[in-house]
Write a protein that holds these residues in place. Structure first.
Motif, PDB file in Angstrom:
ATOM      1  N   ASP A  39       2.664  -1.194   0.034  1.00 26.41           N
ATOM      2  CA  ASP A  39       3.515  -0.334  -0.779  1.00 26.41           C
ATOM      3  C   ASP A  39       3.578   1.060  -0.143  1.00 26.41           C
ATOM      4  OD1 ASP A  39       3.843  -2.502  -2.531  1.00 26.41           O
ATOM      5  OD2 ASP A  39       2.053  -1.938  -3.658  1.00 26.41           O
ATOM      6  N   GLU A  40       3.203   2.081  -0.890  1.00 24.81           N
ATOM      7  CA  GLU A  40       3.290   3.445  -0.366  1.00 24.81           C
ATOM      8  C   GLU A  40       2.010   3.908   0.315  1.00 24.81           C
ATOM      9  OE1 GLU A  40       6.207   5.145  -0.388  1.00 24.81           O
ATOM     10  OE2 GLU A  40       6.936   3.239  -1.160  1.00 24.81           O
ATOM     11  N   THR A  41       1.004   3.052   0.351  1.00 23.60           N
ATOM     12  CA  THR A  41      -0.272   3.427   0.968  1.00 23.60           C
ATOM     13  C   THR A  41      -0.284   3.031   2.439  1.00 23.60           C
ATOM     14  OG1 THR A  41      -1.485   3.136  -1.113  1.00 23.60           O
ATOM     15  CG2 THR A  41      -2.779   3.133   0.917  1.00 23.60           C
ATOM     16  N   ALA A  68       1.590  13.616  10.166  1.00 24.39           N
ATOM     17  CA  ALA A  68       2.920  13.388  10.716  1.00 24.39           C
ATOM     18  C   ALA A  68       3.558  12.123  10.141  1.00 24.39           C
ATOM     19  CB  ALA A  68       2.854  13.288  12.237  1.00 24.39           C
ATOM     20  N   LEU A  69       2.727  11.119   9.834  1.00 27.39           N
ATOM     21  CA  LEU A  69       3.245   9.843   9.336  1.00 27.39           C
ATOM     22  C   LEU A  69       3.079   9.689   7.828  1.00 27.39           C
ATOM     23  CD1 LEU A  69       1.877   7.476  12.157  1.00 27.39           C
ATOM     24  CD2 LEU A  69       4.166   8.468  11.940  1.00 27.39           C
ATOM     25  N   LYS A  70       2.579  10.731   7.168  1.00 25.99           N
ATOM     26  CA  LYS A  70       2.313  10.696   5.726  1.00 25.99           C
ATOM     27  C   LYS A  70       1.379   9.533   5.382  1.00 25.99           C
ATOM     28  CE  LYS A  70       6.688  12.925   4.591  1.00 25.99           C
ATOM     29  NZ  LYS A  70       7.970  12.850   3.869  1.00 25.99           N
ATOM     30  N   ALA A  71       0.268   9.496   6.096  1.00 22.73           N
ATOM     31  CA  ALA A  71      -0.721   8.431   5.953  1.00 22.73           C
ATOM     32  C   ALA A  71      -2.059   9.022   5.523  1.00 22.73           C
ATOM     33  CB  ALA A  71      -0.886   7.681   7.272  1.00 22.73           C
ATOM     34  N   THR A  72      -3.019   8.143   5.268  1.00 22.58           N
ATOM     35  CA  THR A  72      -4.383   8.549   4.938  1.00 22.58           C
ATOM     36  C   THR A  72      -5.315   8.133   6.078  1.00 22.58           C
ATOM     37  OG1 THR A  72      -4.114   8.365   2.544  1.00 22.58           O
ATOM     38  CG2 THR A  72      -6.345   8.167   3.392  1.00 22.58           C
ATOM     39  N   PRO A  73      -6.059   9.069   6.661  1.00 26.59           N
ATOM     40  CA  PRO A  73      -7.067   8.702   7.650  1.00 26.59           C
ATOM     41  C   PRO A  73      -8.313   8.180   6.936  1.00 26.59           C
ATOM     42  CG  PRO A  73      -7.098  11.064   7.344  1.00 26.59           C
ATOM     43  CD  PRO A  73      -6.011  10.527   6.445  1.00 26.59           C
ATOM     44  N   LEU A  74      -8.935   7.163   7.474  1.00 30.29           N
ATOM     45  CA  LEU A  74     -10.109   6.561   6.826  1.00 30.29           C
ATOM     46  C   LEU A  74     -11.076   6.082   7.891  1.00 30.29           C
ATOM     47  CD1 LEU A  74     -11.355   5.546   4.080  1.00 30.29           C
ATOM     48  CD2 LEU A  74     -10.189   3.380   4.519  1.00 30.29           C
TER      49      LEU A  74
END
Length: 315
Positions: A39-41, A68-74
């Motif tokens: 989804d949006e994650t 830049a990619l509208k992501a979450t680093p984990l």
């Protein structure tokens, strides 16, 4: 467990949870091992046996890509210098969330979110500050009473109401006294960046160390150079965003194009490789291939965007 096994476990958990996932990159020269979306994650994940090996440089590179990619680093890991990473706890290093594969599985597959986060000074929980304030005011409970119950100051109670985390024992005493659950789960995919994608872009009048990227700047692209990545930059036109690779060696170029194609599909972007000489094909997977000679003849970002999009859609 080896790092390869850890990566495979992470990919397995994500796949079972319905994520679209990339192949395991498992390359120490880049800042991430897996990209996954549901989804949006959108997650950009690094996997390490010992999270103490995670460097600030690696964290900074992940943040650039994530913003830049509208992501979450984990970061997924097993141990730190303090011992094994415990299930149900969200750790952090350089402001990157860290969890174990066990916590990831509990959160995604068993719907059991973590409730504890580690921070300097110990382990904490999140309190629903708005609910705490509402109960206190509705029931006429003073700050002093709650402070006495929890063993903290009145100021600390006010800070709980404003969103500050609480030590576990203090939060438990609050819940027991109020007889209302006020402890909230911790979202390990929550990443609060203070940066915008534009903050990382090469500023007007500046240049990069690459003539090719400088040419993209000349025709109107916004450029975010990236290191420790299978591509060299994120290029943004008025129409779209490209994961942009530069290539000379054909064998490595093809490998980079395939990886960029896979990641771009998951991230919902496009990918482009600009080659110095020759061209194995107009596209590799869904990555458009453009030569530097072709680029020299292009004077407008829309022209290159249209060319790249037309080539990337060819079978």
């Amino acid at each position: 467990m080896s790092r390869e096994e850890l990566i495979n476990t992470t990919r397995s958990v994500l796949a079972k949870a319905g994520f679209e996932i990339s192949s395991a990159l498992n390359l120490r020269s880049i800042c991430f091992d897996i990209v996954g979306r549901k989804d949006e994650t959108l997650l950009i994940i690094k996997v390490l046996s010992n999270v103490d090996a995670f460097s600030r440089e690696n964290a900074d590179d992940m943040k650039v890509l994530a913003d830049a990619l509208k992501a979450t680093p984990l970061l997924i890991g097993e141990t730190s210098s303090s011992g094994p990473l415990e299930a149900g706890i969200v750790y952090s290093r350089f402001k990157i969330p860290i969890i174990s594969n066990e916590t990831l599985g509990e959160h995604l597959l068993e719907d059991v979110p973590p409730f504890i986060f580690a921070a300097p000074g110990g382990l904490y929980v999140k309190i629903d500050g708005e609910l705490l304030r509402k109960i206190r005011e509705t029931d006429g409970i003073s700050l002093g009473t709650l402070a006495e119950v929890t063993g903290v100051s009145r100021r600390t109670i006010q800070m709980y109401e404003s969103g500050m985390g609480a030590m576990i024992d203090a939060a438990m005493r609050l819940e027991e006294f109020l007889k209302v659950p006020i402890i909230e789960p911790v979202n390990p995919f929550e990443y609060a960046s203070k940066k915008k994608p534009e903050d990382y872009e090469v500023k007007t009048g500046e240049h990069t160390s690459s003539n090719t990227l400088n040419r993209l700047l000349e025709i109107g692209f916004a450029i975010t150079p990236v290191t420790k990545s299978p591509f060299e930059a994120i290029s943004r036109s008025r129409q779209t965003v490209f994961l942009t690779g530069l290539g000379v060696d054909e064998e490595r170029l093809i490998q980079k194009a395939i990886i960029a194609s896979e990641i771009s599909k998951i991230a919902g972007k496009h990918s482009l490789i600009i080659v110095e000489r020759g061209r194995p094909a107009e596209s590799i997977e869904s990555t458009a291939v453009v030569t530097s000679e072709e680029l020299k003849k292009i004077d407008d970002q829309d022209e290159l965007t249209d060319l790249a999009l037309s080539r990337s859609t060819k079978k």
